[in-house]
Design a protein around this motif. Structure first.
Motif, short mmCIF file in Angstrom:
data_model
loop_
_atom_site.label_atom_id
_atom_site.label_comp_id
_atom_site.label_asym_id
_atom_site.label_seq_id
_atom_site.Cartn_x
_atom_site.Cartn_y
_atom_site.Cartn_z
N ARG A 1 8.07 -6.18 -41.17
CA ARG A 1 7.40 -4.99 -40.46
C ARG A 1 5.99 -5.24 -39.36
NH1 ARG A 1 5.76 -3.12 -46.31
NH2 ARG A 1 8.00 -1.77 -46.23
N ALA A 2 5.63 -5.70 -39.19
CA ALA A 2 4.56 -5.66 -38.67
C ALA A 2 5.37 -6.25 -37.32
CB ALA A 2 3.60 -7.09 -38.82
N LEU A 3 6.45 -6.40 -36.93
CA LEU A 3 7.40 -7.04 -35.51
C LEU A 3 8.11 -5.80 -35.14
CD1 LEU A 3 8.45 -10.54 -36.50
CD2 LEU A 3 7.29 -10.76 -34.96
N LEU A 4 8.03 -5.18 -36.65
CA LEU A 4 8.74 -3.92 -36.07
C LEU A 4 7.80 -2.74 -35.51
CD1 LEU A 4 10.27 -0.99 -36.16
CD2 LEU A 4 9.46 -1.10 -38.36
N LEU A 5 6.65 -2.81 -35.64
CA LEU A 5 5.51 -2.42 -35.58
C LEU A 5 5.04 -2.86 -33.91
CD1 LEU A 5 2.90 -1.68 -37.81
CD2 LEU A 5 4.00 -0.38 -37.18
N LEU A 6 5.56 -4.06 -34.00
CA LEU A 6 5.48 -4.74 -32.49
C LEU A 6 6.03 -4.25 -31.40
CD1 LEU A 6 4.01 -6.95 -30.02
CD2 LEU A 6 5.02 -8.89 -31.14
N GLY A 7 7.20 -3.88 -31.72
CA GLY A 7 8.45 -3.43 -30.69
C GLY A 7 8.01 -2.68 -30.28
N LEU A 8 7.57 -1.45 -31.47
CA LEU A 8 8.00 0.06 -31.12
C LEU A 8 6.36 0.34 -30.33
CD1 LEU A 8 8.06 1.71 -34.45
CD2 LEU A 8 9.66 1.95 -33.31
N ILE A 9 5.62 -0.48 -30.64
CA ILE A 9 4.36 0.01 -29.45
C ILE A 9 3.48 -1.16 -28.50
CG2 ILE A 9 1.47 -0.99 -29.42
CD1 ILE A 9 1.31 -0.72 -32.95
N GLY B 1 11.50 -11.29 -46.10
CA GLY B 1 12.36 -11.18 -44.55
C GLY B 1 13.17 -9.92 -44.63
N LYS B 2 12.72 -8.37 -45.24
CA LYS B 2 13.89 -7.08 -45.40
C LYS B 2 12.08 -6.19 -44.99
CE LYS B 2 16.85 -8.85 -48.88
NZ LYS B 2 17.39 -8.43 -50.09
N LEU B 3 12.88 -5.41 -44.19
CA LEU B 3 12.47 -3.68 -44.10
C LEU B 3 13.16 -2.76 -45.14
CD1 LEU B 3 12.88 -3.82 -40.48
CD2 LEU B 3 11.23 -3.86 -41.60
N VAL B 4 12.06 -1.74 -45.24
CA VAL B 4 13.00 -0.88 -46.55
C VAL B 4 13.45 0.65 -45.07
CG1 VAL B 4 11.35 -1.67 -48.45
CG2 VAL B 4 10.15 0.07 -47.02
N SER B 5 13.59 1.14 -46.79
CA SER B 5 14.10 1.98 -46.13
C SER B 5 12.81 3.11 -44.51
CB SER B 5 14.77 3.42 -46.99
OG SER B 5 13.85 3.93 -47.81
N THR B 6 12.06 3.36 -45.22
CA THR B 6 11.20 3.89 -44.47
C THR B 6 10.40 3.11 -43.60
OG1 THR B 6 9.13 3.02 -46.19
CG2 THR B 6 9.81 5.52 -46.81
N ASP B 7 10.38 1.83 -43.57
CA ASP B 7 10.32 1.56 -41.94
C ASP B 7 11.40 2.08 -41.38
OD1 ASP B 7 8.40 -0.68 -43.44
OD2 ASP B 7 9.99 -1.52 -43.60
N ILE B 8 12.41 2.03 -41.56
CA ILE B 8 13.87 2.08 -40.48
C ILE B 8 13.54 3.66 -40.23
CG2 ILE B 8 16.12 2.36 -40.23
CD1 ILE B 8 15.98 0.42 -42.29
N PHE B 9 13.25 4.36 -41.09
CA PHE B 9 13.17 6.61 -41.10
C PHE B 9 11.84 6.25 -39.48
CE2 PHE B 9 11.25 10.39 -41.77
CZ PHE B 9 12.19 10.94 -41.30
N PHE B 10 11.01 5.64 -39.81
CA PHE B 10 9.61 6.51 -39.50
C PHE B 10 10.27 5.74 -37.58
CE2 PHE B 10 7.66 6.73 -43.37
CZ PHE B 10 7.33 8.13 -43.25
N GLY B 11 10.64 4.31 -37.83
CA GLY B 11 10.70 3.93 -36.38
C GLY B 11 11.74 4.49 -35.62
N ILE B 12 12.85 4.46 -36.38
CA ILE B 12 13.45 6.39 -35.23
C ILE B 12 12.58 7.49 -34.97
CG2 ILE B 12 15.88 7.32 -35.58
CD1 ILE B 12 17.17 5.49 -36.69
N TRP B 13 12.21 7.39 -36.15
CA TRP B 13 11.03 8.85 -36.21
C TRP B 13 10.59 8.72 -34.73
CZ3 TRP B 13 8.75 12.06 -40.13
CH2 TRP B 13 7.68 13.37 -39.26
N ALA B 14 9.90 7.64 -34.55
CA ALA B 14 8.62 6.74 -33.41
C ALA B 14 9.54 7.21 -32.15
CB ALA B 14 7.92 5.97 -33.87
N LEU B 15 10.25 5.91 -32.22
CA LEU B 15 11.38 6.21 -30.52
C LEU B 15 11.43 7.90 -30.24
CD1 LEU B 15 13.81 3.15 -31.78
CD2 LEU B 15 12.41 3.24 -30.26
N GLY B 16 11.84 8.15 -31.77
CA GLY B 16 12.55 9.86 -30.70
C GLY B 16 10.97 10.55 -30.29
N VAL B 17 9.72 10.46 -30.77
CA VAL B 17 8.57 10.93 -30.85
C VAL B 17 8.13 10.56 -28.99
CG1 VAL B 17 6.46 10.60 -31.00
CG2 VAL B 17 7.22 11.51 -32.51
N LEU B 18 8.39 9.25 -28.59
CA LEU B 18 8.74 8.35 -27.20
C LEU B 18 9.11 8.76 -26.67
CD1 LEU B 18 7.83 4.95 -28.13
CD2 LEU B 18 6.42 6.57 -27.74
#
Length: 357
Positions: A91-99, A171-188
């Motif tokens: 999850r922290a690595l996902l945040l790092l990728g998005l940020i 070592g797993k992401l959950v559905s909310t991680d993926i959902f908000f991650g895709i949403w964040a990319l759309g916002v960008l």
């Protein structure tokens, strides 16, 4: 004094606090030497990524000797007790990728606007400098421009810290991680579109107004169209034009240039679509750990019900986004006061017709 020493040496935020203090002092001193207070503005695009990377890349900083030199990343005692500092947090690595993606977008927009130039200063600081006595402006410079903004940027690393606390080793992401991650990319993507439209408009406006003094209106418009076309960033395989930027028609005309501000494209739906997206992005960054699995913080909540503890945990995680929104609302109000002073009738009508965010 002991509590301050602990905060900077063994607390979970020891290294970020050290770096924040260094950045605050450096930007303030640089602003005094150069008489340019936009030093934090130039670091804004990098600091949240640095703080996020510190927590997301925690296994890289683990060393038995602690911190060998000030400002060198390390794992303080409190963080070793709170987390598995040797294991990676997805999850922290996902945040790092998005940020990091956010950083590249903002860095590009800052670069093409020329704001990385050491001689450039945000026009709002110049207006504020003219409104305040010199001594009071320096107080604002130290307490708000340098200190408060640096602390705010530090808090934007807090979601990664929470994600690190939540690491359960699966070592797993959950559905909310993926959902908000895709949403964040759309916002960008929407934010990039808004920035691009504004840049194209400003290019068109200045080119038209400068050339209208020397050429006929059709000639000035043709020249402005050519420059704004060259400044546009289009979708792959699409030909940029002054009337079509990322698929949203602008159809810029001389009346748009004379008005002084953009009211077309995304700017016809929000007076500040870029600011709206910026806030939305960081709310999503806070929601990823806030609504993820193992989201309840280690709070001293013995007198609270589990539901109340979970709610308090979520609200605590939203503090960075709340603080950022407060800053954006206040700074946007000041920005609009300046715009309304320049274009009193037109901007007042725009405010009545289009919402702020």
């Amino acid at each position: 004094m002991d509590s301050i020493h602990v905060a900077f040496t063994s607390s979970a935020f020891a290294w970020p606090l050290q770096f924040c203090l260094f950045s605050t002092i450096a930007t303030y001193v640089a602003s005094v030497i150069t008489s340019n207070v936009s030093q934090v503005d130039r670091l804004w695009t990098f600091l949240p990524t640095i703080y996020t990377a510190y927590f997301a890349l925690m296994p890289l900083w683990a060393r038995p000797t602690g911190q060998p030199t000030p400002l060198i990343p390390f794992v303080p005692a409190d963080l070793q007790l709170q987390t598995e500092s040797q294991s990676w947090s997805p999850r922290a690595l996902l945040l790092l990728g998005l940020i990091t993606t956010w950083m590249f977008r903002l860095s590009y927009n800052t670069y093409r606007r020329g704001l990385f130039s050491l001689h450039d200063e945000d026009y709002r600081w110049a207006v504020l400098r003219a409104q305040l006595p010199p001594w009071l402006f320096q107080v604002v410079n130290l307490t708000f421009i340098a200190a408060t903004q640096n602390v705010l940027l530090l808090t934007l690393g807090y979601p990664a810290y929470l994600a690190l606390l939540q690491n359960d080793g699966t070592g797993k992401l959950v559905s909310t991680d993926i959902f908000f991650g895709i949403w964040a990319l759309g916002v960008l993507m929407v934010e990039f579109t808004a920035d691009n439209q504004q840049f194209v408009y400003q290019t068109y406006k200045h080119a038209f107004l400068d050339n209208s003094k020397k050429k006929s209106e059709p000639e000035a418009q043709a020249h402005a169209n050519a420059l704004s076309t060259a400044s546009a960033v289009a979708w792959p395989f699409a030909s940029p034009s002054p009337s079509s930027v990322f698929g949203l028609n602008l159809n810029l005309t001389p009346s748009d240039a004379h008005r002084g501000f953009l009211t077309k494209g995304l700017w016809g739906y929000s007076r500040h679509p870029n600011f709206a997206c910026e806030q939305s992005f960081w709310w999503l960054m806070c929601l990823i750990p806030g609504l993820g699995s193992n989201s309840v913080l280690a709070l001293d909540a013995t007198n609270l019900s589990p539901q109340a503890t979970e709610t308090l945990s979520l609200l605590t995680g939203l503090v960075p986004a709340i603080l950022l929104s407060i800053l954006f609302f206040s700074s946007t109000a000041y920005t609009e006061a300046i715009s309304k002073g320049k274009y009193p009738t037109a901007y007042a009508a725009y405010q009545k017709r289009v919402p702020m965010f």
